[in-house]
Design an enzyme around this catalytic site. Structure first.
Site, PDB file in Angstrom:
ATOM      1  N   TYR A 136       0.821  -1.217   0.000  1.00 48.08           N
ATOM      2  CA  TYR A 136       0.000   0.000   0.000  1.00 48.08           C
ATOM      3  C   TYR A 136       0.856   1.270   0.000  1.00 48.08           C
ATOM      4  O   TYR A 136       0.401   2.310   0.472  1.00 48.08           O
ATOM      5  CB  TYR A 136      -0.946  -0.002   1.203  1.00 48.08           C
ATOM      6  CG  TYR A 136      -2.156  -0.897   1.022  1.00 48.08           C
ATOM      7  CD1 TYR A 136      -3.035  -0.720  -0.053  1.00 48.08           C
ATOM      8  CD2 TYR A 136      -2.447  -1.922   1.928  1.00 48.08           C
ATOM      9  CE1 TYR A 136      -4.151  -1.531  -0.231  1.00 48.08           C
ATOM     10  CE2 TYR A 136      -3.566  -2.736   1.762  1.00 48.08           C
ATOM     11  CZ  TYR A 136      -4.416  -2.534   0.687  1.00 48.08           C
ATOM     12  OH  TYR A 136      -5.520  -3.331   0.525  1.00 48.08           O
ATOM     13  N   ASN A 149     -13.540  -3.956   3.785  1.00 47.41           N
ATOM     14  CA  ASN A 149     -14.174  -4.217   2.476  1.00 47.41           C
ATOM     15  C   ASN A 149     -13.756  -5.546   1.822  1.00 47.41           C
ATOM     16  O   ASN A 149     -13.844  -5.717   0.618  1.00 47.41           O
ATOM     17  CB  ASN A 149     -14.018  -3.013   1.543  1.00 47.41           C
ATOM     18  CG  ASN A 149     -12.575  -2.668   1.240  1.00 47.41           C
ATOM     19  OD1 ASN A 149     -11.662  -3.365   1.653  1.00 47.41           O
ATOM     20  ND2 ASN A 149     -12.376  -1.588   0.508  1.00 47.41           N
ATOM     21  N   HIS A 179      -9.186  -7.271  -2.001  1.00 50.85           N
ATOM     22  CA  HIS A 179      -8.347  -6.355  -2.777  1.00 50.85           C
ATOM     23  C   HIS A 179      -8.227  -6.854  -4.203  1.00 50.85           C
ATOM     24  O   HIS A 179      -8.171  -8.058  -4.434  1.00 50.85           O
ATOM     25  CB  HIS A 179      -6.930  -6.290  -2.164  1.00 50.85           C
ATOM     26  CG  HIS A 179      -5.929  -5.668  -3.099  1.00 50.85           C
ATOM     27  ND1 HIS A 179      -5.777  -4.308  -3.213  1.00 50.85           N
ATOM     28  CD2 HIS A 179      -5.069  -6.217  -4.006  1.00 50.85           C
ATOM     29  CE1 HIS A 179      -4.860  -4.053  -4.135  1.00 50.85           C
ATOM     30  NE2 HIS A 179      -4.409  -5.189  -4.630  1.00 50.85           N
TER      31      HIS A 179
HETATM   32  P1  IDP Z   1      -9.327  -0.140  -3.573  1.00 48.99           P
HETATM   33  O1  IDP Z   1      -9.022  -1.231  -2.565  1.00 48.99           O
HETATM   34  O2  IDP Z   1     -10.779  -0.161  -3.992  1.00 48.99           O
HETATM   35  O3  IDP Z   1      -8.363  -0.134  -4.743  1.00 48.99           O
HETATM   36  P2  IDP Z   1      -7.876   2.194  -2.504  1.00 48.99           P
HETATM   37  O4  IDP Z   1      -8.342   3.614  -2.586  1.00 48.99           O
HETATM   38  O5  IDP Z   1      -6.676   1.792  -3.292  1.00 48.99           O
HETATM   39  O6  IDP Z   1      -9.152   1.267  -2.817  1.00 48.99           O
HETATM   40  O7  IDP Z   1      -7.609   1.920  -0.960  1.00 48.99           O
HETATM   41  C1  IDP Z   1      -7.004   0.724  -0.559  1.00 48.99           C
HETATM   42  C2  IDP Z   1      -7.694   0.224   0.679  1.00 48.99           C
HETATM   43  O8  IDP Z   1      -7.488   1.144   1.737  1.00 48.99           O
HETATM   44  C3  IDP Z   1      -9.211   0.107   0.565  1.00 48.99           C
HETATM   45  O9  IDP Z   1      -9.640  -1.081  -0.049  1.00 48.99           O
HETATM   46  C4  IDP Z   1      -9.623   0.166   2.028  1.00 48.99           C
HETATM   47  O10 IDP Z   1      -9.413  -1.087   2.689  1.00 48.99           O
HETATM   48  C5  IDP Z   1      -8.627   1.171   2.584  1.00 48.99           C
HETATM   49  N1  IDP Z   1      -9.182   2.523   2.581  1.00 48.99           N
HETATM   50  C6  IDP Z   1      -9.290   3.369   1.538  1.00 48.99           C
HETATM   51  N2  IDP Z   1      -9.865   4.529   1.909  1.00 48.99           N
HETATM   52  C7  IDP Z   1     -10.123   4.418   3.232  1.00 48.99           C
HETATM   53  C8  IDP Z   1     -10.721   5.280   4.195  1.00 48.99           C
HETATM   54  O11 IDP Z   1     -11.141   6.407   3.904  1.00 48.99           O
HETATM   55  N3  IDP Z   1     -10.822   4.778   5.468  1.00 48.99           N
HETATM   56  C9  IDP Z   1     -10.369   3.557   5.826  1.00 48.99           C
HETATM   57  N4  IDP Z   1      -9.811   2.716   4.943  1.00 48.99           N
HETATM   58  C10 IDP Z   1      -9.679   3.138   3.665  1.00 48.99           C
END
Ligand code: IDP
Length: 160
Positions: free
Chosen positions: A60, A123, A126
């Site tokens: 990340y 969520n 990944h």
């Molecule tokens: P993605 O997984 O849909 O590609 P990204 O923006 O790359 O999304 O973010 C990576 C991961 O970081 C997300 O899947 C989620 O687990 C976490 N994440 C992203 N934004 C937030 C936030 O605003 N709060 C908490 N966790 C977040």
């Protein structure tokens, strides 16, 4: 990063899919794997793995400056994850569509996050956001010898 405009290409690509610790703890491993399997992509790597902090930070690295970064690293290292490599034409964008929007409340029903999750910070899965990141992430999470090249018996029934 959610790229709704991402259009699936005809190129054979690789993507890194990971069931996050909440997906494992909630007993969703079979359900999530079967969505990619049923779609018709080819599984080339699979393992259950307790991720070290340094690897989570490297994975990340783009999000390093975000306020949620420390909590994200705690989340990803809080229990075992399921690491997967999947291959197929347009698999990167297609897998992102199967996964759904980053915030599960905005994810369409029928997607993994839309059906199985409620919060961005939990969520469940990944998926790589570009073919370049697919290659980078597979190299990061798998060692040589952990990936298999094979021809699925169903191939002639998936492609004309
Ligand atoms: P993605 O997984 O849909 O590609 P990204 O923006 O790359 O999304 O973010 C990576 C991961 O970081 C997300 O899947 C989620 O687990 C976490 N994440 C992203 N934004 C937030 C936030 O605003 N709060 C908490 N966790 C977040």
């Amino acid at each position: 990063i959610f790229l709704p405009h991402l259009v699936a290409s005809m190129e054979v690509e690789e993507t890194y899919i990971m069931i996050k610790p909440d997906g494992v703890q909630r007993g969703l491993v079979g359900e999530i794997i079967s969505r990619f399997e049923k779609k018709g992509f080819k599984l080339t790597g699979l393992k259950l793995f307790q991720c070290p902090k340094e690897l989570a930070q490297e994975h990340y690295t783009e999000l390093q400056s975000k306020p949620f970064f420390p909590k994200l690293i705690d989340y990803i290292t809080s229990g075992p994850v399921v690491c997967m490599a999947w291959e197929g034409a347009g698999v990167v964008a297609s897998a992102r569509k199967l996964i759904g929007a980053t915030n599960p409340l905005n994810a369409e029903p029928g997607t993994i996050r839309g059906d199985l999750a409620v919060q961005t910070g939990r969520n469940v899965v990944h998926g790589s956001d570009s073919p370049e990141n697919g290659k980078r992430e597979i190299a990061l999470w798998f060692k040589e010898g952990e990936l298999s090249q094979w021809t699925p018996a169903q191939e002639p029934w998936l492609k004309e």
